[in-house]
Write a protein that holds these residues in place. Structure first.
Motif, PDB file in Angstrom:
ATOM      1  N   GLY A 149      22.406 148.523   0.458  1.00 11.85           N
ATOM      2  CA  GLY A 149      22.025 147.491   1.534  1.00 11.85           C
ATOM      3  C   GLY A 149      22.799 146.505   1.692  1.00 11.85           C
ATOM      4  O   GLY A 149      23.772 146.811   2.334  1.00 11.85           O
ATOM      5  N   VAL A 150      22.373 145.376   1.963  1.00 14.33           N
ATOM      6  CA  VAL A 150      23.268 144.215   2.385  1.00 14.33           C
ATOM      7  C   VAL A 150      24.528 144.183   1.786  1.00 14.33           C
ATOM      8  O   VAL A 150      25.823 143.690   2.214  1.00 14.33           O
ATOM      9  CB  VAL A 150      22.504 143.026   2.347  1.00 14.33           C
ATOM     10  CG1 VAL A 150      22.413 142.415   1.030  1.00 14.33           C
ATOM     11  CG2 VAL A 150      23.322 141.873   3.309  1.00 14.33           C
ATOM     12  N   ASN A 151      24.501 144.420   0.557  1.00 16.17           N
ATOM     13  CA  ASN A 151      25.931 144.398  -0.487  1.00 16.17           C
ATOM     14  C   ASN A 151      26.799 145.344   0.089  1.00 16.17           C
ATOM     15  O   ASN A 151      28.112 145.258  -0.167  1.00 16.17           O
ATOM     16  CB  ASN A 151      25.489 144.514  -1.828  1.00 16.17           C
ATOM     17  CG  ASN A 151      24.748 143.474  -2.404  1.00 16.17           C
ATOM     18  OD1 ASN A 151      24.885 142.175  -1.902  1.00 16.17           O
ATOM     19  ND2 ASN A 151      23.533 143.807  -2.988  1.00 16.17           N
ATOM     20  N   GLN A 152      26.413 146.572   0.525  1.00  9.98           N
ATOM     21  CA  GLN A 152      27.223 147.712   1.180  1.00  9.98           C
ATOM     22  C   GLN A 152      28.102 146.969   2.341  1.00  9.98           C
ATOM     23  O   GLN A 152      29.506 147.212   2.463  1.00  9.98           O
ATOM     24  CB  GLN A 152      26.498 148.798   1.758  1.00  9.98           C
ATOM     25  CG  GLN A 152      26.241 149.703   0.644  1.00  9.98           C
ATOM     26  CD  GLN A 152      25.454 150.744   1.345  1.00  9.98           C
ATOM     27  OE1 GLN A 152      24.772 150.882   2.376  1.00  9.98           O
ATOM     28  NE2 GLN A 152      25.263 152.090   0.293  1.00  9.98           N
ATOM     29  N   VAL A 153      27.600 146.035   3.214  1.00  9.01           N
ATOM     30  CA  VAL A 153      28.155 145.314   3.995  1.00  9.01           C
ATOM     31  C   VAL A 153      29.322 144.540   3.779  1.00  9.01           C
ATOM     32  O   VAL A 153      30.428 144.676   4.328  1.00  9.01           O
ATOM     33  CB  VAL A 153      27.250 144.495   4.937  1.00  9.01           C
ATOM     34  CG1 VAL A 153      27.977 143.674   6.003  1.00  9.01           C
ATOM     35  CG2 VAL A 153      25.920 145.348   5.487  1.00  9.01           C
TER      36      VAL A 153
ATOM     37  N   LEU B 207      16.838 138.251   3.418  1.00 11.93           N
ATOM     38  CA  LEU B 207      17.278 136.819   3.309  1.00 11.93           C
ATOM     39  C   LEU B 207      18.820 136.647   3.291  1.00 11.93           C
ATOM     40  O   LEU B 207      19.384 135.878   4.026  1.00 11.93           O
ATOM     41  CB  LEU B 207      16.632 136.401   1.939  1.00 11.93           C
ATOM     42  CG  LEU B 207      16.819 134.950   1.788  1.00 11.93           C
ATOM     43  CD1 LEU B 207      16.048 133.950   3.045  1.00 11.93           C
ATOM     44  CD2 LEU B 207      16.168 134.355   0.590  1.00 11.93           C
ATOM     45  N   HIS B 208      19.522 137.409   2.407  1.00  8.93           N
ATOM     46  CA  HIS B 208      20.625 137.199   2.492  1.00  8.93           C
ATOM     47  C   HIS B 208      21.564 137.602   3.781  1.00  8.93           C
ATOM     48  O   HIS B 208      22.419 136.725   4.481  1.00  8.93           O
ATOM     49  CB  HIS B 208      21.297 138.251   1.406  1.00  8.93           C
ATOM     50  CG  HIS B 208      22.621 137.547   0.539  1.00  8.93           C
ATOM     51  ND1 HIS B 208      22.897 137.724  -0.489  1.00  8.93           N
ATOM     52  CD2 HIS B 208      23.886 137.186   1.066  1.00  8.93           C
ATOM     53  CE1 HIS B 208      23.723 137.235  -1.022  1.00  8.93           C
ATOM     54  NE2 HIS B 208      24.576 136.897   0.137  1.00  8.93           N
TER      55      HIS B 208
ATOM     56  N   SER C 169      23.601 134.624   5.655  1.00 10.72           N
ATOM     57  CA  SER C 169      25.132 134.682   5.522  1.00 10.72           C
ATOM     58  C   SER C 169      25.890 133.999   6.730  1.00 10.72           C
ATOM     59  O   SER C 169      25.547 133.937   7.852  1.00 10.72           O
ATOM     60  CB  SER C 169      25.484 136.335   5.610  1.00 10.72           C
ATOM     61  OG  SER C 169      25.079 136.915   4.523  1.00 10.72           O
ATOM     62  N   ASP C 170      26.847 133.413   6.131  1.00 11.73           N
ATOM     63  CA  ASP C 170      27.913 132.795   7.222  1.00 11.73           C
ATOM     64  C   ASP C 170      28.749 133.938   8.082  1.00 11.73           C
ATOM     65  O   ASP C 170      29.368 134.916   7.269  1.00 11.73           O
ATOM     66  CB  ASP C 170      29.016 131.931   6.292  1.00 11.73           C
ATOM     67  CG  ASP C 170      29.911 131.325   7.502  1.00 11.73           C
ATOM     68  OD1 ASP C 170      30.820 130.468   6.920  1.00 11.73           O
ATOM     69  OD2 ASP C 170      30.083 131.564   8.642  1.00 11.73           O
TER      70      ASP C 170
END
Length: 789
Positions: free
Chosen positions: A779-783, A761-762, A766-767
């Motif tokens: 996860g996405v937070n690594q990005v 979902l994040h 995301s913009d």
């Protein structure tokens, strides 16, 4: 009840004065009314057979055709172009009838033949129209002109007010895929799971099979596809289900839960009364074919209803080599189990269905019965939970005659099975998560002896009023049972209801006889066999690790804003969660229906694809948000494509399975098939669809939410995942695995699923220009962390 009344309906005594004859008018009246009920059902079946047989026309259209032909004849024209005269010449009674009568009879015969020809033509046209599936592959909102014309033609040839089985004769046969396309799709599906060396070896085996033995096996399948309505279904039922010799409990049977947040009444007997009554109402509608044909959601396209035929009065009979499914036309009682005793509960009195309050009254009489179980009776049901061969042998040895056979027949011929549990289940207490896990295990296997796992389904009613069911798998798949269960839950709460005290509604006939206790004569040797089956079943049940949870952060409403399929979204999340759980990818099974075709059951969607693996690797390697979004959309689109191909008969696994069956019949060994068929499905998944949305008002009554259902793990080192998308903002998950495997943990995997859904979902929210910052490095937070660096 009927047996008891028949026994006293006619009595006589021999006295010195002669024979003293006694007749019970009440019993004879009941026998008469029961016969009336039986004849009414036969007449309804006959009427429905006629209506279904001539669909999409109607029986009254015959009269219209006859009148039209006669009217045309009286205008001195011959609409038959000489055929009526030919029929008149060959009438066997032409010497008896006058010329006018012979002409009239000939015209009626011609009209009937014309009418039947029109029906055949309409049905053929509808069958060809339903064979068109290109509409499923078109983009949402971009309908082609061909599809628009097709929709109009389907409406034209579909007729009006169809009965449940009206479309059966118009459904197309399941198409047989080309062996080249199946081999190509298979190699593509296993590519992400193999290194280069393994893939080259498998490619060689596949090509050798395709160019050699495969062509010969395919030829036999073509013959079967031409001859049979469905080239898969009979072999699938026999070899996948009925020939399995392992326990069906956990391994095959599945369960369905009650409402998640509410219990309509805390009174066990009342809940049982309403539930049993609602089930019998559904059976009544089923027998009368008053249930609307299931359709593809949002369309006019019908789905096969063949699986509904064996829903009630059905039992799986054990055999030493293969089981069989026995179905009876009718049954006017249910079998009930409580505290180790078996009862026959008659649900009809003088030909009428008992009211919910009367059924509650009868259930309460069972609950109040304090008689102890007979020797061996309490754990008799363990036979149905253990291995099949010992059960088949015991059935033949100990239950083939006498009182045991009569009591076993009573259970097997019952409409369905009911278990009255003396424990409490559901979401309750200070730890609702743990209580749901316990609830799932209670429905999946219970005590291993308090269910009759061979029955088509067993209803379970707990002490606190919660209920659920356990269903046998060979006769039908979960969506068919889910349709029944949706109706029962909605009818129980919204139509039948309860009194202020929590009791079922209706009046009670004080003359109702008590439920009949079943008798058994179980020897010590048979009791020893029961103990052996129970020990096998108990080990299996204790090994099951279950976790049930509700994901409430978002649901399909949020997912659809991204123009993505909710099912594809969840499937990719399951891939991401599994990779984080095991550090690898695995062969993944998702069940897809093939009920667009006659006698269709399921097909496999291989959800682990090159696209989903590429996305997971990109996300875990901290690629940019834009790259992850692009790969995620590709993964979802590929999953949707595979799902649609499976639904339209272009799947992989049923074709390979049938090729394997033919090879065994021919005595041929295929190195390729020998490796393909035993491949373990370490991640087996299934979505439980909500089919009758109109029955539930989730806007005004959001608490009446079904928790769905689940099943056991397919592989010893894998997970079984069932999920149901409820409303716009909730997804319920049922996760199973085995304690004996150190690499699997249902709760841990559930945590990974939650985090995967949130990360996806994040990603999609995301913009692209300025992704949010975070210190989390997974996860996405690594990005986002990589962006910060």
């Amino acid at each position: 009840m009927a047996e008891a009344h028949q026994a006293v309906a006619f009595q006589f005594t021999i006295t010195p004065e002669g024979i003293d004859l006694h007749l019970s008018h009440q019993a004879l009246t009941e026998v008469y009314l029961s016969g009336i009920r039986s004849w009414k059902k036969r007449i309804i079946r006959l009427k429905n057979s006629v209506i279904t047989g001539v669909y999409p026309a109607s029986p009254s259209s015959w009269l219209f055709v006859v009148i039209a032909i006669l009217a045309t004849m009286y205008t001195s024209s011959d609409p038959s172009m000489g055929l009526i005269s030919k029929i008149q010449e060959h009438l066997p009674v032409s010497e008896v009838l006058s010329v006018h009568c012979r002409t009239l009879v000939s015209a009626v015969v011609f009209s009937t033949l014309l009418w039947l020809s029109l029906i055949f033509t309409m049905r053929f046209c509808l069958k060809q129209l339903l064979s068109y599936h290109h509409w499923m592959f078109e983009q949402h909102g971009q309908i082609s002109n061909t599809t628009r014309v097709w929709v109009g033609l389907v409406k034209m040839f579909s007729g009006r007010q169809p009965l449940l089985y009206s479309y059966q004769g118009s459904l197309p046969n399941l198409p047989l895929p080309a062996i080249e396309s199946t081999i190509k799709s298979y190699l593509e599906s296993v590519r992400p799971l193999m290194d280069n060396t393994e893939f080259e070896r498998m490619t060689t085996l596949a090509n050798d099979f395709e160019n050699g033995l495969g062509k010969r096996l395919q030829w036999y399948l073509k013959l079967k596809a031409l001859w049979a309505a469905n080239y898969v279904s009979d072999w699938w039922e026999e070899y996948i289900y009925l020939r399995g010799r392992n326990p069906i409990m956990v391994n095959s049977n599945y369960y369905g839960m009650d409402f998640l947040y509410v219990t309509p009444t805390p009174i066990q007997a009342a809940r049982a009364g309403n539930t049993i009554y609602a089930l019998l109402l559904y059976r009544q509608k089923l027998n009368r074919e008053e249930i609307k044909p299931s359709r593809v959601p949002g369309t006019l396209i019908p789905l096969c209803a063949a699986q509904c035929e064996r829903m009630f009065n059905t039992t799986r009979i054990p055999g030493e080599e293969t089981d069989t499914v026995a179905h009876w036309q009718d049954s006017d009682y249910v079998a009930v189990y409580h505290k180790g005793r078996y009862f026959r509960l008659w649900v009809y009195q003088a030909g009428r269905l008992l009211s919910p309050r009367e059924i509650e009254h009868q259930i309460q009489r069972i609950l109040d019965d304090s008689s102890p179980p007979l020797p061996g009776e309490e754990k008799l049901g363990a036979f149905t939970a253990g291995d099949r061969i010992p059960w088949a042998q015991a059935r033949k040895e100990f239950f083939s005659s006498g009182v045991n056979k009569r009591s076993l027949d009573c259970i097997e011929k019952a409409a369905f099975f009911v278990t009255l549990c003396d424990d409490e289940q559901g979401m309750m207490g200070d730890d609702p998560a743990t209580s749901l896990d316990s609830y799932a295990k209670a429905l999946l296997h219970g005590k291993c002896y308090d269910r009759w796992f061979d029955k088509s389904f067993s209803v379970v009613v707990f002490k606190n009023g919660k209920n659920g069911l356990n269903a046998e798998h060979s006769w039908a798949d979960a969506p068919v049972v889910a349709h029944l269960w949706e109706y029962v839950l909605a009818t129980d709460s919204f139509q039948l209801g309860y009194s202020e005290e929590g009791h079922s509604k209706g009046e009670v006939d004080s003359s109702l006889p008590a439920p009949q206790r079943l008798n058994w004569d179980i020897s010590s040797q048979c009791q020893e066999r029961i103990s052996q089956s129970l020990s096998v079943a108990q080990v299996l049940a204790d090994d099951v690790d279950f976790h049930v949870f509700s994901f409430r952060d978002f649901g399909k409403g949020r997912i659809k804003r991204f123009r993505l399929s909710p099912d594809a979204f969840i499937q990719v999340a399951l891939q991401l969660a599994y990779y984080r759980d095991r550090g690898m990818f695995c062969l993944t099974y998702e069940a897809s229906m093939t009920r667009l075709f006659r006698e269709g059951r399921t097909e496999t969607v291989r959800s682990c694809t090159n696209e989903s693996c590429a996305f997971v690797r990109a996300l875990e390697n901290a690629e940019s948000v834009a790259v992850c979004q692009h790969l995620f959309r590709q993964a979802c689109e590929k999953h949707q494509l595979l799902y649609r191909m499976a639904m339209t008969g272009s799947g992989i696994d049923r074709h390979l399975f049938c090729l394997y069956v033919v090879s065994k019949y021919l005595g041929e060994e295929s190195p390729f098939l020998k490796e393909v068929l035993p491949e373990p499905w370490r991640l087996s998944t299934s979505q439980t669809p909500v089919q009758q949305v109109e029955l539930f008002d989730l806007v005004n009554h959001p608490e009446y939410i079904s928790c769905g259902g689940g099943f056991g793990p397919v592989a010893d080192d894998g997970y079984g995942v069932s999920y149901i998308i409820v409303g716009e903002n909730m997804i319920n998950f049922h996760i199973s695995s085995k304690h004996s495997c150190a690499q699997t943990d249902s709760h841990k995997y559930g945590t990974h699923i939650k985090r995967a859904l949130e990360d996806l979902l994040h990603i999609m929210s995301s913009d692209l220009k300025e992704p949010p910052r975070s210190q989390n490095q997974t996860g996405v937070n690594q990005v986002k962390a990589k962006k910060d660096l």
